[in-house]
Design a protein around this motif. Sequence first.
Motif, PDB file in Angstrom:
ATOM      1  N   THR A 126      41.539 -12.696  22.408  1.00  0.00           N
ATOM      2  CA  THR A 126      41.000 -11.686  23.563  1.00  0.00           C
ATOM      3  C   THR A 126      41.979 -10.486  23.825  1.00  0.00           C
ATOM      4  O   THR A 126      41.605  -9.411  24.011  1.00  0.00           O
ATOM      5  CB  THR A 126      40.736 -12.582  24.704  1.00  0.00           C
ATOM      6  N   GLN A 127      43.344 -10.990  24.024  1.00  0.00           N
ATOM      7  CA  GLN A 127      44.220  -9.960  24.292  1.00  0.00           C
ATOM      8  C   GLN A 127      44.350  -8.916  23.306  1.00  0.00           C
ATOM      9  O   GLN A 127      44.636  -7.947  23.487  1.00  0.00           O
ATOM     10  CB  GLN A 127      45.560 -10.741  24.495  1.00  0.00           C
ATOM     11  N   ILE A 128      44.605  -9.476  22.088  1.00  0.00           N
ATOM     12  CA  ILE A 128      44.676  -8.608  20.934  1.00  0.00           C
ATOM     13  C   ILE A 128      43.832  -7.563  20.872  1.00  0.00           C
ATOM     14  O   ILE A 128      43.881  -6.340  20.586  1.00  0.00           O
ATOM     15  CB  ILE A 128      44.718  -9.277  19.448  1.00  0.00           C
ATOM     16  N   ALA A 154      41.550  -6.747  23.036  1.00  0.00           N
ATOM     17  CA  ALA A 154      41.671  -5.828  24.254  1.00  0.00           C
ATOM     18  C   ALA A 154      42.648  -4.537  23.927  1.00  0.00           C
ATOM     19  O   ALA A 154      42.465  -3.420  24.094  1.00  0.00           O
ATOM     20  CB  ALA A 154      41.941  -6.344  25.519  1.00  0.00           C
ATOM     21  N   ALA A 155      43.946  -5.028  23.227  1.00  0.00           N
ATOM     22  CA  ALA A 155      44.971  -4.166  23.006  1.00  0.00           C
ATOM     23  C   ALA A 155      44.499  -3.132  22.054  1.00  0.00           C
ATOM     24  O   ALA A 155      44.901  -1.970  22.054  1.00  0.00           O
ATOM     25  CB  ALA A 155      46.122  -4.903  22.790  1.00  0.00           C
ATOM     26  N   GLU A 176      42.274 -16.977  23.607  1.00  0.00           N
ATOM     27  CA  GLU A 176      43.101 -16.040  24.455  1.00  0.00           C
ATOM     28  C   GLU A 176      43.775 -14.906  23.930  1.00  0.00           C
ATOM     29  O   GLU A 176      43.728 -13.952  24.085  1.00  0.00           O
ATOM     30  CB  GLU A 176      43.971 -16.989  25.509  1.00  0.00           C
ATOM     31  N   ALA A 177      44.492 -15.561  22.680  1.00  0.00           N
ATOM     32  CA  ALA A 177      45.232 -14.679  22.045  1.00  0.00           C
ATOM     33  C   ALA A 177      44.460 -13.409  21.308  1.00  0.00           C
ATOM     34  O   ALA A 177      44.609 -12.275  21.373  1.00  0.00           O
ATOM     35  CB  ALA A 177      46.072 -14.905  20.969  1.00  0.00           C
TER      36      ALA A 177
END
Length: 93
Positions: free
Chosen positions: A56-58, A60-61, A53-54
């Motif tokens: 994925t978010q990183i 995307a960011a 999850e981390a």
Amino acid sequence: MKRFRDRRASDQLSCREVGKVLQAYLDSALDDLSARRISAHLEGCRRCGLDFEAFTQIKAALERRAERTPEDPGVRRLRAFVESLVSGTADGL
Ligand SMILES: [Zn+2]
């Protein structure tokens, strides 16, 4: 009765192995079988699931920011964080 992680080496990936290929998995750079094994591990392993999850978010960011401000120091910090995860420093529980 409590059971520890099933260690059938033939079809169970270790967290260490998953961590090594997590980025390739995110980039869809893995073959179908490997991707399926990763996804099975992520579903059953809370720690790797959180890592994923981390990531994925990183990712995307990073992609959002790369379009606008490629030299943003916050992006560099995130990238360094990702690299530290990938290089195995986040190995222990
Ligand atoms: Zn795991």
